[in-house]
Design an enzyme around this catalytic site. Sequence first.
Site, PDB file in Angstrom:
ATOM      1  N   THR A  15       0.831  -1.212   0.000  1.00 34.89           N
ATOM      2  CA  THR A  15       0.000   0.000   0.000  1.00 34.89           C
ATOM      3  C   THR A  15       0.867   1.265   0.000  1.00 34.89           C
ATOM      4  O   THR A  15       0.690   2.153  -0.840  1.00 34.89           O
ATOM      5  CB  THR A  15      -0.911  -0.013   1.252  1.00 34.89           C
ATOM      6  OG1 THR A  15      -1.612  -1.244   1.245  1.00 34.89           O
ATOM      7  CG2 THR A  15      -1.884   1.126   1.254  1.00 34.89           C
ATOM      8  N   LYS A 107       8.416   1.238  12.011  1.00 30.50           N
ATOM      9  CA  LYS A 107       8.450   1.609  13.437  1.00 30.50           C
ATOM     10  C   LYS A 107       8.895   0.459  14.326  1.00 30.50           C
ATOM     11  O   LYS A 107       9.644   0.647  15.282  1.00 30.50           O
ATOM     12  CB  LYS A 107       7.075   2.117  13.881  1.00 30.50           C
ATOM     13  CG  LYS A 107       5.932   1.125  13.606  1.00 30.50           C
ATOM     14  CD  LYS A 107       4.838   1.703  12.742  1.00 30.50           C
ATOM     15  CE  LYS A 107       4.088   0.583  12.061  1.00 30.50           C
ATOM     16  NZ  LYS A 107       2.705   0.821  11.803  1.00 30.50           N
ATOM     17  N   GLU A 131      10.384   9.632   9.028  1.00 26.69           N
ATOM     18  CA  GLU A 131       9.205  10.448   9.351  1.00 26.69           C
ATOM     19  C   GLU A 131       7.911   9.630   9.337  1.00 26.69           C
ATOM     20  O   GLU A 131       7.018   9.831  10.161  1.00 26.69           O
ATOM     21  CB  GLU A 131       9.103  11.600   8.336  1.00 26.69           C
ATOM     22  CG  GLU A 131       7.999  12.578   8.603  1.00 26.69           C
ATOM     23  CD  GLU A 131       8.176  13.313   9.926  1.00 26.69           C
ATOM     24  OE1 GLU A 131       9.087  14.135  10.025  1.00 26.69           O
ATOM     25  OE2 GLU A 131       7.395  13.042  10.862  1.00 26.69           O
ATOM     26  N   VAL A 134       6.096   7.276  12.499  1.00 29.78           N
ATOM     27  CA  VAL A 134       5.228   7.708  13.606  1.00 29.78           C
ATOM     28  C   VAL A 134       4.152   8.652  13.094  1.00 29.78           C
ATOM     29  O   VAL A 134       4.453   9.679  12.486  1.00 29.78           O
ATOM     30  CB  VAL A 134       6.044   8.432  14.708  1.00 29.78           C
ATOM     31  CG1 VAL A 134       5.147   8.816  15.877  1.00 29.78           C
ATOM     32  CG2 VAL A 134       7.205   7.572  15.190  1.00 29.78           C
ATOM     33  N   ILE A 138       1.441  13.166   9.852  1.00 30.32           N
ATOM     34  CA  ILE A 138       1.782  14.280  10.761  1.00 30.32           C
ATOM     35  C   ILE A 138       3.318  14.364  10.858  1.00 30.32           C
ATOM     36  O   ILE A 138       3.944  13.380  11.235  1.00 30.32           O
ATOM     37  CB  ILE A 138       1.188  14.065  12.175  1.00 30.32           C
ATOM     38  CG1 ILE A 138      -0.322  13.825  12.098  1.00 30.32           C
ATOM     39  CG2 ILE A 138       1.518  15.242  13.086  1.00 30.32           C
ATOM     40  CD1 ILE A 138      -0.961  13.430  13.436  1.00 30.32           C
ATOM     41  N   GLU A 192      -3.225  -3.856  11.483  1.00 31.52           N
ATOM     42  CA  GLU A 192      -1.946  -4.395  11.015  1.00 31.52           C
ATOM     43  C   GLU A 192      -2.155  -5.863  10.624  1.00 31.52           C
ATOM     44  O   GLU A 192      -3.151  -6.480  11.032  1.00 31.52           O
ATOM     45  CB  GLU A 192      -0.918  -4.362  12.153  1.00 31.52           C
ATOM     46  CG  GLU A 192      -0.511  -2.966  12.584  1.00 31.52           C
ATOM     47  CD  GLU A 192       0.459  -2.322  11.624  1.00 31.52           C
ATOM     48  OE1 GLU A 192       1.553  -2.843  11.419  1.00 31.52           O
ATOM     49  OE2 GLU A 192       0.110  -1.280  11.052  1.00 31.52           O
ATOM     50  N   ASP A 203       2.001  -1.558  18.710  1.00 27.05           N
ATOM     51  CA  ASP A 203       2.307  -0.584  17.651  1.00 27.05           C
ATOM     52  C   ASP A 203       2.447   0.819  18.260  1.00 27.05           C
ATOM     53  O   ASP A 203       3.351   1.579  17.898  1.00 27.05           O
ATOM     54  CB  ASP A 203       1.175  -0.623  16.599  1.00 27.05           C
ATOM     55  CG  ASP A 203       1.386   0.379  15.488  1.00 27.05           C
ATOM     56  OD1 ASP A 203       2.254   0.142  14.645  1.00 27.05           O
ATOM     57  OD2 ASP A 203       0.686   1.428  15.487  1.00 27.05           O
ATOM     58  N   LYS A 207       5.912   3.277  18.373  1.00 19.60           N
ATOM     59  CA  LYS A 207       5.970   4.685  17.964  1.00 19.60           C
ATOM     60  C   LYS A 207       6.388   5.568  19.134  1.00 19.60           C
ATOM     61  O   LYS A 207       7.149   6.533  18.964  1.00 19.60           O
ATOM     62  CB  LYS A 207       4.610   5.113  17.411  1.00 19.60           C
ATOM     63  CG  LYS A 207       4.247   4.386  16.103  1.00 19.60           C
ATOM     64  CD  LYS A 207       2.785   4.566  15.760  1.00 19.60           C
ATOM     65  CE  LYS A 207       2.394   3.865  14.478  1.00 19.60           C
ATOM     66  NZ  LYS A 207       0.938   3.754  14.301  1.00 19.60           N
TER      67      LYS A 207
HETATM   68  N1  HSE Z   1      -1.839   0.024  12.243  1.00 24.99           N
HETATM   69  C1  HSE Z   1      -1.328   1.344  12.316  1.00 24.99           C
HETATM   70  C2  HSE Z   1      -2.420   2.221  12.884  1.00 24.99           C
HETATM   71  C3  HSE Z   1      -0.900   1.806  10.962  1.00 24.99           C
HETATM   72  O1  HSE Z   1      -3.543   1.749  13.028  1.00 24.99           O
HETATM   73  O2  HSE Z   1      -2.167   3.357  13.235  1.00 24.99           O
HETATM   74  C4  HSE Z   1      -0.025   3.009  10.949  1.00 24.99           C
HETATM   75  O3  HSE Z   1       1.145   2.853  11.660  1.00 24.99           O
END
Ligand code: HSE
Length: 437
Positions: A15, A107, A131, A134, A138, A192, A203, A207
């Site tokens: 993607t 990440k 960049e 995270v 943004i 994910e 996740d 980050k």
């Molecule tokens: N699975 C992550 C989320 C994707 O839902 O934010 C972006 O890092």
Amino acid sequence: MKKSAIKVGIIGFGTVGAGVARILLEKRDELKRRLGFPVVLAGIADLDVKRDRGIKLPAGILINDAKALLNNPGIDIVVELIGGIHPAKEFILEALKKGKHVVTANKALLATEGSDIFNFMKKKKVELGFEAAVAGSIPIIKIVREALIANNIQAVYGIINGTSNYILTKMTEEKVEFSDALKEAQALGYAEADPTFDVEGIDTAHKLAILASLSFGIPFSFKKIYTEGITRITPLDINFASALGYKIKLLAIAKQSGGEVELRVHPTMLPKEQLISSIDGVFNAIYVEGDAIGSQLYYGRGAGERPTASAVVSDIVDTARNIKSGSIGRIQGLGMPEISGIRIRNMENVLSRYYFRFSAIDKPGILSRIAGILGACNISIESVIQKGRKKEKAVPLVMMSHEAKEMDVVRALREIDKLPVVSDRTAFIRIEGRENN
Ligand code: HSE
């Protein structure tokens, strides 16, 4: 170095890879106009070279061999977008070894192996942009590392996982159970590959590890982050929170005081009137508090093809500009050559307010028993709600505490949950924001 075009190779045509390719191809002329030199997509490697991504690629640039792309001497910048630890790490190290610059959105890799990778880079004239790792679109890395350099950062906290925010929003608005909301998030392609990373807070912790390193000059500390996900949140707690004037969000929190920083990821009750409480769906939002700026809130799309590709292209362009101007290495990985010496606070010493939902038999004397244990553990009660009566049956008994120490809470709940009149494990949620006095 004088070169006419800067050449980019992408590993991973999923993607985000497709998003980056699309932007580099569609905006080739526009980028050239803005930069004064062309940035050319010179190669893409992916195991699947058949699937139609809806992009018209120049002939011959899509190959199924990442090593061939890494060996292509014409490529200046390698963009790693396959995710995961292996073989992403090996591909990145190989690219750096060959003197190529790297851009990644990975990440998990940076949070767990980032120190290794940055150490490897120390003696090399190469750059690594991250960049997109995270909060997607943004530009929080640039903000913390560059734009806010004048500040001592006191706190960074926010919603940085869109999937869990989508699930909590769905549970709040439609009063559905966690499992149903997760199924919907998966059907929409938000989660994910392994949804555990999203719903267990992993996740978010990846980050946060990156953000905390940049903000406080500490080594990547993923393993030291207290991490709790949203799987135990129920519509019942969401309703009680709402009645009390709060929303529940999965928050990443990094707060500094007294030479220590607390790093935690957990469901958090936030006052409804606080701006961050209105960040719903897959959106991300991050507060940064600095001694010069006070508090700032950054809000936007944290995932998805084009938002994430936007961040990747920004890194590609930064690196390309640095190559052109001979200023490679101008900004080191964490934005500073030395770490700060700030220590990570042990979770048991963290102070917070708490929401407790006890499942206690409805009979005289129980409330005082529970309150007695809380008191003996230094936990002061701010308010109590008990709605409904079921004589001699378990009913939810909700209490909000004033600020208490995590270790005292753990001790109190261990004792309370052993009481024969308590039928279920006590649910608790930490509270941030206003204190109701
Ligand atoms: N699975 C992550 C989320 C994707 O839902 O934010 C972006 O890092």
